[in-house]
Design a protein around this motif. Sequence first.
Motif, short mmCIF file in Angstrom:
data_model
loop_
_atom_site.label_atom_id
_atom_site.label_comp_id
_atom_site.label_asym_id
_atom_site.label_seq_id
_atom_site.Cartn_x
_atom_site.Cartn_y
_atom_site.Cartn_z
N VAL A 1 26.91 30.15 34.92
CA VAL A 1 27.11 31.60 35.09
C VAL A 1 28.46 32.28 34.71
CG1 VAL A 1 26.83 33.41 37.00
CG2 VAL A 1 25.08 31.71 36.41
N HIS B 1 28.93 32.72 31.32
CA HIS B 1 28.31 33.80 31.12
C HIS B 1 28.85 35.25 31.30
CE1 HIS B 1 24.61 36.45 30.66
NE2 HIS B 1 24.45 36.10 29.71
N SER C 1 16.60 29.08 25.38
CA SER C 1 16.10 29.58 26.33
C SER C 1 16.24 29.04 27.92
CB SER C 1 14.46 29.46 26.09
OG SER C 1 13.96 28.09 25.96
N LYS D 1 19.29 30.56 28.94
CA LYS D 1 19.14 32.03 29.40
C LYS D 1 18.47 31.93 30.70
CE LYS D 1 16.99 36.32 27.69
NZ LYS D 1 16.11 36.81 26.69
N ASN D 2 17.36 31.02 31.12
CA ASN D 2 16.91 30.97 32.54
C ASN D 2 17.87 30.52 33.41
OD1 ASN D 2 14.55 30.68 34.15
ND2 ASN D 2 15.14 28.42 34.38
N GLU E 1 20.20 33.83 34.08
CA GLU E 1 19.47 34.95 34.45
C GLU E 1 19.34 35.23 36.03
OE1 GLU E 1 15.61 34.97 32.64
OE2 GLU E 1 16.30 36.25 31.01
N GLY E 2 19.49 36.55 36.51
CA GLY E 2 19.69 36.70 38.16
C GLY E 2 20.79 36.33 38.77
N ASP E 3 21.85 36.52 37.77
CA ASP E 3 23.35 36.39 38.25
C ASP E 3 23.17 37.48 39.64
OD1 ASP E 3 25.73 36.47 38.93
OD2 ASP E 3 26.67 36.88 37.06
N ARG F 1 25.93 40.29 38.70
CA ARG F 1 25.48 41.24 37.68
C ARG F 1 24.35 42.42 38.49
NH1 ARG F 1 26.23 39.58 32.56
NH2 ARG F 1 28.30 38.85 32.46
#
Length: 219
Positions: A176, A179, A198, A201-202, A205-207, A210
């Motif tokens: 994260v 990213h 993918s 990405k999973n 995601e959900g940081d 952010r």
Amino acid sequence: MAKPPVIEPHQLRHALKVAAVTGQSPMRDVALLLVFYGTGLMPNEAAKLVVSDYLKADGAVRVDSTVRAEIAFNGKPRPLVWANEKICSAIDDYLAYRLAAGHGVTTAPAAYRGLDPHGPLFLTGDGGPFAFTKRVTVAGAISYSCESLTEIVRRLHQQAGIEGGNASAARRTFAVRLHRDGRSLKLIQELIGVSSLSAVKNLVEGDPMRLSAIVRGVI
């Protein structure tokens, strides 16, 4: 299954302060925390690192190293970069302590800072290698896990009051943070060794940072 939490910088700083004054091997524990958060390594991989994965024969840090195929969780080599000054400083302090304590020393003191290049980079508090537990699935597949190191990392988070903190949280946080810094999913995939973009990405995601930034700007 819920994702591991993302540990924020102030939480990690607190965990490092607590680790530095508690436990059987504070210097090792500080170095371990920094390594997990700065490399995305898994416990089995960290337990299998050897001194020569970090040091060259002349004692210099091996900046561009490798998570060797034989220790990688997926059996595939990937980059292991020792370029962060905080991480290297903590490991150096720990290795100096090991040398003074006579843990894993070699008969050739001029090489590898006097440490056995084939010996583990990280040792138990007593100066021995970490043990691995053998597991056999119903289908007969055999695997080994370093439960003692996994537990050490969990304890280091627990004593700092970080709920859900463990090696998996450190690994996700590493991804994260990269990213957040604008690094590509491809680069993150290369550094943590997951099978697909993918999957990366999973992971990122959900940081929570952010999400909070998005909500903050709604009105």
